[in-house]
Write an enzyme that holds these catalytic residues in place. Structure first.
Site, PDB file in Angstrom:
ATOM      1  N   CYS A  85      92.592  77.775   7.932  1.00 39.76           N
ATOM      2  CA  CYS A  85      91.415  78.314   8.064  1.00 39.76           C
ATOM      3  C   CYS A  85      91.264  79.687   7.391  1.00 39.76           C
ATOM      4  O   CYS A  85      90.293  80.178   6.904  1.00 39.76           O
ATOM      5  CB  CYS A  85      90.699  78.292   9.508  1.00 39.76           C
ATOM      6  SG  CYS A  85      91.786  79.121  10.544  1.00 39.76           S
ATOM      7  N   ASN A  87      82.022  76.592   8.195  1.00 39.18           N
ATOM      8  CA  ASN A  87      83.409  76.322   8.505  1.00 39.18           C
ATOM      9  C   ASN A  87      84.103  75.493   7.321  1.00 39.18           C
ATOM     10  O   ASN A  87      83.370  75.615   6.080  1.00 39.18           O
ATOM     11  CB  ASN A  87      83.166  75.191   9.536  1.00 39.18           C
ATOM     12  CG  ASN A  87      84.315  75.271  10.599  1.00 39.18           C
ATOM     13  OD1 ASN A  87      85.628  75.702  10.194  1.00 39.18           O
ATOM     14  ND2 ASN A  87      84.265  74.422  11.584  1.00 39.18           N
ATOM     15  N   HIS A 139      90.387  80.971  15.047  1.00 39.78           N
ATOM     16  CA  HIS A 139      89.764  80.292  13.871  1.00 39.78           C
ATOM     17  C   HIS A 139      88.981  81.336  12.851  1.00 39.78           C
ATOM     18  O   HIS A 139      88.348  81.982  13.264  1.00 39.78           O
ATOM     19  CB  HIS A 139      88.632  79.016  14.178  1.00 39.78           C
ATOM     20  CG  HIS A 139      88.394  78.335  13.402  1.00 39.78           C
ATOM     21  ND1 HIS A 139      89.352  77.495  12.605  1.00 39.78           N
ATOM     22  CD2 HIS A 139      87.172  77.718  12.974  1.00 39.78           C
ATOM     23  CE1 HIS A 139      88.893  76.810  11.653  1.00 39.78           C
ATOM     24  NE2 HIS A 139      87.249  76.805  11.953  1.00 39.78           N
TER      25      HIS A 139
END
EC number: 3.4.22.15
Length: 337
Positions: free
Chosen positions: A144, A304, A283
């Site tokens: 990520c 995302n 994240h």
């Protein structure tokens, strides 16, 4: 597979003996085959029970949460997606922001200074001005951080040079280990920016495509898509400064606490979970704007890297001006181009 045995196992795991729960379990099990077909899922005989148990528990969680949403107790909806079958321990492996990786390194960043007497708009969405590439998918690799870093650099490069170029996350996964990153086992966006600066660029996505696993570095200076001259950190925990930064500078790399089933199964709405921490960040994502919902208040627009089938076409709106919810403003930065 003996579904009666599975029914008993799931009931034991949930550890609640009630007729209502039994009905919920049975209803969830009946949806399993449709879920596998809808999301093109295939499992070995030995592993299917594990994923089915996770799916059943998640279905029950979705149903209970959405009941509260209909009653006005929650500001967002949850729903099935391509990761709704993941046991929670596997889900957490998607969250590859590793704050501890940077604790021993000397910071080489600049500090954000808001322009004097700046007035920023009430709403900003950089997707409307061609500074944001399509939603990407990191797969089951904890990369990520790489997607967050490329997203910020893609935006800065487009803002300065007028051309939006998709950059290579795989380049960062494979080649930035000397800067403290660990490929699919996690990393930090600032350390990715340092690598890009010292390496004099990162390759384009087209020339160095994403594989979703750790591989040997094969950076090619002839296919560089963008470069940076360093990076800027915004004041830790200051949502107003972050608002000014995203309004005046463009998309920004941020780290958040995504370690909750509510995040895994987010579907739409303004995300607020009282369990979400402003410090326990795990994240890396991309902040692309902000706005205000007439019913549920201020929010951040966050990109995302779990594909367009997750959330609001790959995005989530996170509550804004609610005590730095989920840590949106705790570790935010952008590269200098």
């Amino acid at each position: 597979m003996n579904r009666f045995i599975l029914l008993a196992l799931v009931a034991a795991v949930v550890a609640v003996n009630s007729a209502k729960l039994s009905r919920q379990i049975e209803s969830a099990i009946e949806k399993w085959d449709d879920y596998k077909e809808d999301f093109d899922k295939e499992y070995s005989e030995s592993e299917e029970q594990t994923y089915m148990e996770a799916f059943v528990k998640n279905m029950i969680h979705i149903e209970n949460h959405n009941r509260d949403h209909r009653l006005g107790r929650k500001t967002f909806e949850m729903g099935l997606n391509h990761i709704a079958d993941l046991p929670f321990s596997q889900y957490r492996k998607l969250n590859g922001y590793r704050r501890l990786f940077g604790d021993s390194r000397i910071k080489n960043s600049s500090s954000f200074l808001a322009p004097f007497n700046v007035q920023v708009p009430d709403e900003v969405d950089w997707r409307d001005t061609h500074l944001v590439t399509d939603v990407k998918n990191q797969g089951m690799c904890g990369s990520c951080w790489a997607f967050s870093a490329t997203g910020a650099l893609e935006g800065q490069h487009a803002r300065k040079l007028g051309q939006l170029v998709s950059l290579s996350e795989q380049n960062l996964v494979d080649c930035s280990t000397k800067y403290g990153n660990h490929g699919c086992n996690g990393g930090l966006m600032d350390q990715a920016f340092e690598y890009i600066r010292d390496n004099h660029g990162v390759d384009t996505e087209e020339s160095y495509p994403y594989k979703g696993r750790d591989m040997k570095c094969h950076f090619n200076k002839k296919t560089v898509g963008a470069d940076d001259k360093g990076y800027v950190d915004t004041p830790e925990g200051d949502e107003e400064q972050l608002k000014i930064a995203v309004a005046t500078q463009g998309p920004i790399s941020i780290a958040i606490d995504a370690g909750h089933r509510s995040f895994q199964l987010y579907k739409k709405g303004v995300y607020y979970d009282e369990e979400c921490s402003s410090e326990e960040l795990d994240h890396g994502v991309l902040l692309v704007g902000y706005g205000t919902d007439p019913e549920h208040g201020d929010y951040w627009i966050v990109k995302n890297s779990w594909g367009a089938g997750w959330g609001e076409k790959g995005y989530i709106r996170i509550a804004r001006n609610r005590n730095n919810h989920c840590g949106v403003a705790t570790k935010a930065s952008y590269p200098l181009v």
